[in-house]
Design a protein around this motif. Structure first.
Motif, PDB file in Angstrom:
ATOM      1  N   ARG A 162       0.829  -1.204   0.000  1.00  0.00           N
ATOM      2  CA  ARG A 162       0.000   0.000   0.000  1.00  0.00           C
ATOM      3  C   ARG A 162       0.865   1.256   0.000  1.00  0.00           C
ATOM      4  N   LEU A 163       1.952   1.224   0.761  1.00  0.00           N
ATOM      5  CA  LEU A 163       2.866   2.362   0.774  1.00  0.00           C
ATOM      6  C   LEU A 163       3.552   2.535  -0.568  1.00  0.00           C
ATOM      7  N   GLN A 164       3.940   1.422  -1.188  1.00  0.00           N
ATOM      8  CA  GLN A 164       4.578   1.490  -2.498  1.00  0.00           C
ATOM      9  C   GLN A 164       3.626   2.077  -3.535  1.00  0.00           C
ATOM     10  N   LEU A 165       2.379   1.653  -3.528  1.00  0.00           N
ATOM     11  CA  LEU A 165       1.397   2.176  -4.479  1.00  0.00           C
ATOM     12  C   LEU A 165       1.128   3.658  -4.231  1.00  0.00           C
ATOM     13  N   ALA A 166       1.110   4.064  -2.959  1.00  0.00           N
ATOM     14  CA  ALA A 166       0.906   5.479  -2.641  1.00  0.00           C
ATOM     15  C   ALA A 166       2.058   6.317  -3.179  1.00  0.00           C
ATOM     16  N   ALA A 167       3.292   5.820  -3.033  1.00  0.00           N
ATOM     17  CA  ALA A 167       4.452   6.553  -3.544  1.00  0.00           C
ATOM     18  C   ALA A 167       4.411   6.643  -5.066  1.00  0.00           C
TER      19      ALA A 167
END
Length: 297
Positions: A162-167
Motif C-alpha cells: 500500500r505504501l509502495q502504491l501510494a508513492a
C-alpha cells in the motif's frame, strides 16, 4: 502470370539518428518493465550516490525515486544519519521532508550536520503503529512533499505494498526506518530478526565500523577540528536487496562535508576523493532524469 513485388520505400530515418532512436526505445521499454514490476519510481528519476562502486549496483545508476525503500540498523545513530543524508538531498523549503517519529525526539543540530536543516523538515509523532502507518500512506499521496520517512518495522507485505502504491501515485519517495533491527535472539544465526516479505524496492542495512585515529586519518578535519583521539565516524553500508540491481557492501566515512569510501582514505587528497552527497551549496545536483526525450524534442 508473374507478380512484381513493390519496392520498399527508403527509410525516412537518417542512419546517424537510428542508433539514438534505438537507445530511446530500449530506455522506454526498460522504464515500462520497471513500472510493471513496481520499481519504476518517479518516471525513471534517480538519486545518484556519486560513488561509482555504489551507483553501478543500482538500477540506472542511482536510487529510484517515487517508490519505497527500507533502511535497517541496530545502531540508531547510524540509521538516523544515513536517512538524514537521503532526506537532505531530496527536501527543499517548498517541498519539505516529513519524518514520522515513534517515541523519540529529533536533535536538530545533529541532523543539520548531515545537511538536513529545519526549514526543509516537518516532524509528526505517532504513538500507535496503526497511526504511523496511516500517516505515512496519506503523506505519500501528498505531492507537496518530496520524501516521507516512517519509523516502522515488521510491516506485512500488504501494508508495504500500500505504501509502495501510494508513492507511485504521487512521485513522493518513501523511506522505512527500522532502528530495532538488532533482532530477536535465536531468530537467525547472526541474532538478527528475520526479514519478512516487503514491497520496498531496496533494503539497506547500517552497522557501525571502527574509526581511524588522528594519525591514520589522511583527510583534513572539518573547520574547528574534531575531538582529540577520535577519527571520522564510519559505517558499514550493505545493500541487501535491490529490485533491478545487485546487492553490495561498502564502508563509508563522514568527514563533516560528505561521505567517502573508507577504502580510499590513504593516498588520496581531499580534492580527489569521491564524495557522496556533499552538503556544500556548490554541489552538483545528483538527481538524474533517465526518461527518454519526447518525439520532436
Amino acid at each position: 502470370m508473374s507478380l512484381v513485388m513493390p519496392a520498399l520505400p527508403p527509410s525516412s530515418i537518417p542512419a546517424e539518428v537510428a542508433p539514438r532512436d534505438r537507445a530511446g526505445v530500449l530506455a522506454d521499454l526498460r522504464a515500462r518493465i520497471r513500472r510493471m514490476e513496481g520499481a519504476g519510481g518517479e518516471g525513471g528519476r534517480t538519486l545518484s550516490f556519486g560513488i561509482g562502486s555504489i551507483d553501478t549496483h543500482l538500477p540506472d545508476g542511482g536510487l529510484p525515486l517515487g517508490c519505497l525503500h527500507a533502511v535497517a540498523s541496530e545502531e540508531p545513530g547510524a540509521g538516523t544519519g544515513f536517512a538524514a543524508v537521503l532526506l537532505a538531498r531530496l527536501a527543499t523549503p517548498k517541498a519539505p521532508a516529513l519524518w514520522i517519529l515513534r517515541g523519540r525526539d529529533l536533535y536538530a543540530p545533529g541532523l543539520a550536520v548531515y545537511g538536513l536543516t529545519p526549514d526543509r523538515l516537518l516532524a509528526v509523532r505517532a504513538v500507535r503503529t496503526a497511526d504511523a502507518l496511516w500517516a505515512m500512506e496519506e503523506a505519500l499521496r501528498c505531492s507537496a512533499l518530496s520524501v516521507v520517512l516512517g519509523e516502522l518495522s515488521g510491516l506485512s507485505l500488504t501494508a508495504s505494498r500500500r505504501l509502495q502504491l501510494a508513492a507511485e501515485s504521487s512521485g513522493v519517495t518513501g523511506l522505512l526506518l527500522d532502528l530495532g533491527a538488532g533482532g530477536v535472539s535465536g531468530s537467525r544465526g547472526d541474532g538478527r530478526r528475520p526479514e519478512g516479505l516487503s514491497a520496498a524496492v531496496t533494503r539497506w542495512r547500517l552497522d557501525t565500523a571502527p574509526s581511524l585515529d588522528e594519525e591514520d586519518d589522511a583527510f583534513p578535519r572539518p573547520a574547528g577540528g574534531g575531538l582529540p583521539g577520535l577519527g571520522e565516524p564510519r559505517w558499514t553500508v550493505a545493500l541487501e536487496r535491490c529490485r533491478g540491481g545487485r546487492p553490495g557492501r561498502w564502508t563509508l566515512a563522514w568527514d563533516g562535508e560528505g561521505w567517502h569510501e573508507a577504502g580510499d582514505d590513504l593516498g588520496r587528497s581531499g580534492e580527489d576523493r569521491r564524495i557522496l552527497w556533499p552538503t556544500s551549496d556548490k554541489r552538483h545536483d545528483p538527481v538524474s532524469d533517465l526518461r527518454p526525450a519526447a518525439a520532436g524534442r
